[in-house]
Design a protein around this motif. Structure first.
Motif, PDB file in Angstrom:
ATOM      1  N   PRO A  16     -47.262  35.261  24.726  1.00 25.43           N
ATOM      2  CA  PRO A  16     -46.171  34.590  24.014  1.00 25.43           C
ATOM      3  C   PRO A  16     -46.511  33.119  23.787  1.00 25.43           C
ATOM      4  CG  PRO A  16     -45.324  35.867  25.874  1.00 25.43           C
ATOM      5  CD  PRO A  16     -46.816  35.895  25.977  1.00 25.43           C
ATOM      6  N   GLY A  17     -46.252  32.641  22.583  1.00 23.81           N
ATOM      7  CA  GLY A  17     -46.516  31.230  22.292  1.00 23.81           C
ATOM      8  C   GLY A  17     -47.949  30.928  21.898  1.00 23.81           C
ATOM      9  N   SER A  18     -48.792  31.966  21.785  1.00 21.93           N
ATOM     10  CA  SER A  18     -50.196  31.702  21.455  1.00 21.93           C
ATOM     11  C   SER A  18     -50.387  31.445  19.961  1.00 21.93           C
ATOM     12  CB  SER A  18     -51.087  32.855  21.926  1.00 21.93           C
ATOM     13  OG  SER A  18     -50.675  34.055  21.321  1.00 21.93           O
ATOM     14  N   LYS A  20     -49.279  33.842  17.326  1.00 18.97           N
ATOM     15  CA  LYS A  20     -49.403  35.059  16.507  1.00 18.97           C
ATOM     16  C   LYS A  20     -48.508  34.993  15.264  1.00 18.97           C
ATOM     17  CE  LYS A  20     -47.910  37.731  19.819  1.00 18.97           C
ATOM     18  NZ  LYS A  20     -47.596  36.770  20.887  1.00 18.97           N
ATOM     19  N   THR A  22     -46.966  32.391  14.005  1.00 17.29           N
ATOM     20  CA  THR A  22     -47.277  31.207  13.207  1.00 17.29           C
ATOM     21  C   THR A  22     -48.428  31.514  12.245  1.00 17.29           C
ATOM     22  OG1 THR A  22     -46.637  29.876  15.101  1.00 17.29           O
ATOM     23  CG2 THR A  22     -47.975  28.781  13.423  1.00 17.29           C
ATOM     24  N   THR A  38     -43.434  42.820  14.952  1.00 16.27           N
ATOM     25  CA  THR A  38     -42.358  43.605  15.584  1.00 16.27           C
ATOM     26  C   THR A  38     -41.252  42.674  16.082  1.00 16.27           C
ATOM     27  OG1 THR A  38     -43.862  43.746  17.461  1.00 16.27           O
ATOM     28  CG2 THR A  38     -43.427  45.775  16.267  1.00 16.27           C
ATOM     29  N   PHE A  42     -37.392  43.132  15.068  1.00 15.27           N
ATOM     30  CA  PHE A  42     -36.329  43.278  16.075  1.00 15.27           C
ATOM     31  C   PHE A  42     -35.235  42.230  15.880  1.00 15.27           C
ATOM     32  CE2 PHE A  42     -39.476  45.297  19.313  1.00 15.27           C
ATOM     33  CZ  PHE A  42     -39.326  46.518  18.695  1.00 15.27           C
ATOM     34  N   ARG A  43     -35.638  40.995  15.602  1.00 13.51           N
ATOM     35  CA  ARG A  43     -34.645  39.927  15.448  1.00 13.51           C
ATOM     36  C   ARG A  43     -33.794  40.116  14.187  1.00 13.51           C
ATOM     37  NH1 ARG A  43     -38.741  37.284  18.079  1.00 13.51           N
ATOM     38  NH2 ARG A  43     -39.905  36.836  16.195  1.00 13.51           N
ATOM     39  N   LEU A  64     -40.296  44.607  27.449  1.00 14.02           N
ATOM     40  CA  LEU A  64     -40.732  45.301  26.242  1.00 14.02           C
ATOM     41  C   LEU A  64     -39.677  46.326  25.850  1.00 14.02           C
ATOM     42  CD1 LEU A  64     -44.542  46.051  26.827  1.00 14.02           C
ATOM     43  CD2 LEU A  64     -43.496  44.150  25.600  1.00 14.02           C
ATOM     44  N   ASP A  97     -48.768  41.860  14.103  1.00  5.81           N
ATOM     45  CA  ASP A  97     -48.488  40.805  15.084  1.00  5.81           C
ATOM     46  C   ASP A  97     -47.478  41.350  16.099  1.00  5.81           C
ATOM     47  OD1 ASP A  97     -46.807  38.733  16.108  1.00  5.81           O
ATOM     48  OD2 ASP A  97     -46.533  37.778  14.175  1.00  5.81           O
ATOM     49  N   ARG A 101     -48.335  46.532  22.149  1.00  8.22           N
ATOM     50  CA  ARG A 101     -48.097  45.593  23.241  1.00  8.22           C
ATOM     51  C   ARG A 101     -48.351  46.230  24.599  1.00  8.22           C
ATOM     52  NH1 ARG A 101     -45.004  41.171  20.805  1.00  8.22           N
ATOM     53  NH2 ARG A 101     -44.592  39.573  22.343  1.00  8.22           N
ATOM     54  N   GLN A 105     -48.727  52.275  23.529  1.00  5.54           N
ATOM     55  CA  GLN A 105     -48.484  52.047  22.090  1.00  5.54           C
ATOM     56  C   GLN A 105     -49.797  52.143  21.312  1.00  5.54           C
ATOM     57  OE1 GLN A 105     -46.336  48.344  21.479  1.00  5.54           O
ATOM     58  NE2 GLN A 105     -44.542  49.043  22.620  1.00  5.54           N
ATOM     59  N   ASP A 143     -35.130  35.264  23.589  1.00  5.93           N
ATOM     60  CA  ASP A 143     -36.285  35.540  24.450  1.00  5.93           C
ATOM     61  C   ASP A 143     -36.983  34.261  24.930  1.00  5.93           C
ATOM     62  OD1 ASP A 143     -37.027  35.168  21.798  1.00  5.93           O
ATOM     63  OD2 ASP A 143     -38.788  36.446  21.945  1.00  5.93           O
ATOM     64  N   ARG A 153     -41.790  37.204  30.519  1.00  6.18           N
ATOM     65  CA  ARG A 153     -42.620  37.620  29.381  1.00  6.18           C
ATOM     66  C   ARG A 153     -44.105  37.427  29.677  1.00  6.18           C
ATOM     67  NH1 ARG A 153     -40.691  34.661  24.302  1.00  6.18           N
ATOM     68  NH2 ARG A 153     -42.100  36.081  23.303  1.00  6.18           N
ATOM     69  N   GLN A 182     -52.858  23.980  14.452  1.00  5.56           N
ATOM     70  CA  GLN A 182     -52.579  25.208  13.691  1.00  5.56           C
ATOM     71  C   GLN A 182     -53.594  25.420  12.574  1.00  5.56           C
ATOM     72  OE1 GLN A 182     -48.513  25.580  12.393  1.00  5.56           O
ATOM     73  NE2 GLN A 182     -47.687  25.154  14.410  1.00  5.56           N
TER      74      GLN A 182
HETATM   75  P1  B4P Z   1     -45.892  31.982  18.267  1.00  2.00           P
HETATM   76  O1  B4P Z   1     -46.866  32.168  19.352  1.00  2.00           O
HETATM   77  O2  B4P Z   1     -46.399  32.127  16.880  1.00  2.00           O
HETATM   78  O3  B4P Z   1     -44.739  32.923  18.689  1.00  2.00           O
HETATM   79  P2  B4P Z   1     -44.564  34.504  18.406  1.00  2.00           P
HETATM   80  O4  B4P Z   1     -45.540  35.088  17.500  1.00  2.00           O
HETATM   81  O5  B4P Z   1     -43.175  34.570  17.956  1.00  2.00           O
HETATM   82  O6  B4P Z   1     -44.862  35.245  19.749  1.00  2.00           O
HETATM   83  P3  B4P Z   1     -43.928  35.757  20.838  1.00  2.00           P
HETATM   84  O7  B4P Z   1     -44.824  36.593  21.688  1.00  2.00           O
HETATM   85  O8  B4P Z   1     -43.275  34.572  21.481  1.00  2.00           O
HETATM   86  O9  B4P Z   1     -42.723  36.635  20.254  1.00  2.00           O
HETATM   87  P4  B4P Z   1     -42.596  38.034  19.485  1.00  2.00           P
HETATM   88  O10 B4P Z   1     -41.733  37.759  18.317  1.00  2.00           O
HETATM   89  O11 B4P Z   1     -43.921  38.653  19.215  1.00  2.00           O
HETATM   90  O12 B4P Z   1     -45.240  30.519  18.277  1.00  2.00           O
HETATM   91  C1  B4P Z   1     -44.634  29.912  19.381  1.00  2.00           C
HETATM   92  C2  B4P Z   1     -44.373  28.435  19.102  1.00  2.00           C
HETATM   93  O13 B4P Z   1     -45.599  27.700  19.177  1.00  2.00           O
HETATM   94  C3  B4P Z   1     -43.796  28.128  17.721  1.00  2.00           C
HETATM   95  O14 B4P Z   1     -42.739  27.233  17.864  1.00  2.00           O
HETATM   96  C4  B4P Z   1     -44.959  27.499  16.936  1.00  2.00           C
HETATM   97  O15 B4P Z   1     -44.523  26.528  16.025  1.00  2.00           O
HETATM   98  C5  B4P Z   1     -45.794  26.874  18.037  1.00  2.00           C
HETATM   99  N1  B4P Z   1     -47.240  26.892  17.734  1.00  2.00           N
HETATM  100  C6  B4P Z   1     -47.959  27.972  17.323  1.00  2.00           C
HETATM  101  N2  B4P Z   1     -49.265  27.617  17.158  1.00  2.00           N
HETATM  102  C7  B4P Z   1     -49.373  26.286  17.494  1.00  2.00           C
HETATM  103  C8  B4P Z   1     -50.466  25.347  17.537  1.00  2.00           C
HETATM  104  N3  B4P Z   1     -51.732  25.693  17.216  1.00  2.00           N
HETATM  105  N4  B4P Z   1     -50.206  24.093  17.952  1.00  2.00           N
HETATM  106  C9  B4P Z   1     -48.946  23.710  18.289  1.00  2.00           C
HETATM  107  N5  B4P Z   1     -47.855  24.552  18.259  1.00  2.00           N
HETATM  108  C10 B4P Z   1     -48.065  25.836  17.863  1.00  2.00           C
HETATM  109  O16 B4P Z   1     -41.838  38.999  20.529  1.00  2.00           O
HETATM  110  C11 B4P Z   1     -40.514  38.765  20.945  1.00  2.00           C
HETATM  111  C12 B4P Z   1     -40.019  39.883  21.864  1.00  2.00           C
HETATM  112  O17 B4P Z   1     -39.870  41.127  21.127  1.00  2.00           O
HETATM  113  C13 B4P Z   1     -40.935  40.279  23.042  1.00  2.00           C
HETATM  114  O18 B4P Z   1     -40.759  39.461  24.168  1.00  2.00           O
HETATM  115  C14 B4P Z   1     -40.458  41.731  23.300  1.00  2.00           C
HETATM  116  O19 B4P Z   1     -39.276  41.767  24.043  1.00  2.00           O
HETATM  117  C15 B4P Z   1     -40.183  42.265  21.923  1.00  2.00           C
HETATM  118  N6  B4P Z   1     -41.333  42.978  21.325  1.00  2.00           N
HETATM  119  C16 B4P Z   1     -42.085  42.547  20.283  1.00  2.00           C
HETATM  120  N7  B4P Z   1     -43.041  43.465  19.983  1.00  2.00           N
HETATM  121  C17 B4P Z   1     -42.888  44.497  20.845  1.00  2.00           C
HETATM  122  C18 B4P Z   1     -43.584  45.738  21.046  1.00  2.00           C
HETATM  123  N8  B4P Z   1     -44.638  46.092  20.307  1.00  2.00           N
HETATM  124  N9  B4P Z   1     -43.144  46.574  22.020  1.00  2.00           N
HETATM  125  C19 B4P Z   1     -42.099  46.254  22.774  1.00  2.00           C
HETATM  126  N10 B4P Z   1     -41.404  45.093  22.658  1.00  2.00           N
HETATM  127  C20 B4P Z   1     -41.785  44.215  21.700  1.00  2.00           C
END
Ligand code: B4P
Length: 203
Positions: A16-18, A20, A22, A38, A42-43, A64, A97, A101, A105, A143, A153, A182
């Protein structure tokens, strides 16, 4: 779907936060690529619907969503996108993206996805937590709401998601330093995708 008609796919993989989501959003704007997250799907579910509520129960705890439900929702979404001409499975490569997970899956999707590359975004956990905290202030995501949920997470990532990397052949996995800016991360991903896309298009 037969084995010959699997979707050509690039997996965006990382904690999380890596970055993906973005990176995925930007890559999805390039002709020939289709971004699917995904988390975003979900959102976007209606919280008044039974499915929306079930999903919320898991996401808000940092857990998950169950595998069968996740895959069904994702497949329905993709078919919907194909139907309204937003996704063209014959010509486009999916930038996937947040899926798979866990290893289960990955196994379920074996007949659906033709995984061309796995882009593994790696950064220090403290840095990723800091990003999620910042995002929580901006986007009000359940989340990211508390440190406890964020920490759950990361546990889930270590225990359930990280083993997915070993499921795919080593030569398909490309590791990228996600602590960079980025644009720098994007530029490195593009460097991986350009030859792949040209080969796919027969250039
Ligand atoms: P991102 O890292 O891009 O966040 P994300 O893709 O939304 O990943 P995340 O794992 O958190 O959530 P997801 O929606 O997949 O960005 C994070 C922040 O960092 C942003 O504010 C961005 O601006 C910043 N940032 C990014 N790159 C940067 C850089 N280089 N420098 C500085 N800042 C940067 O999942 C949400 C939830 O959904 C999961 O916890 C789970 O409950 C569920 N879920 C999703 N997929 C699932 C699956 N396959 N199976 C079961 N549950 C699932």
């Amino acid at each position: 779907m037969t084995h010959q008609h699997r979707y050509k796919t690039i997996l965006l993989f990382g904690a999380p936060g890596s970055g993906k989501g973005t990176q995925g959003k930007i890559l999805g704007a390039i002709p020939g690529f289709f971004h699917s997250s995904t988390g975003d799907i979900f959102r976007s579910l209606d919280l008044q619907s039974p499915t929306g509520r079930t999903v919320w129960e898991f996401v808000s705890k940092g857990k998950l969503v169950p595998d069968g439900l996740t895959i069904n929702i994702w497949k329905q979404y993709l078919q919907g996108m194909e139907l309204i001409n937003q996704f063209h499975s014959e010509t486009e490569i999916i930038v996937l993206d947040g899926l798979p997970r866990n290893v289960e899956q990955a196994k379920i999707l074996e007949d659906t996805l033709d995984v061309l590359k796995v882009i593994h975004l790696v950064a220090d956990q403290a840095k990723m937590v800091e990003r999620l905290r910042r995002r929580a202030l901006k986007e009000n995501r359940v989340d990211d709401a508390t440190d406890q949920v964020i920490s759950r997470r990361f546990d889930v990532y270590q225990k359930e998601t990280k083993p997915v990397l070993e499921y795919y052949p080593e030569e398909k996995v490309v590791t990228i330093d996600a602590a960079q800016s980025q644009m720098r991360v994007l530029s490195e991903i593009i460097g991986v995708l350009v030859p792949l896309k040209e080969m796919h298009d027969g250039h």
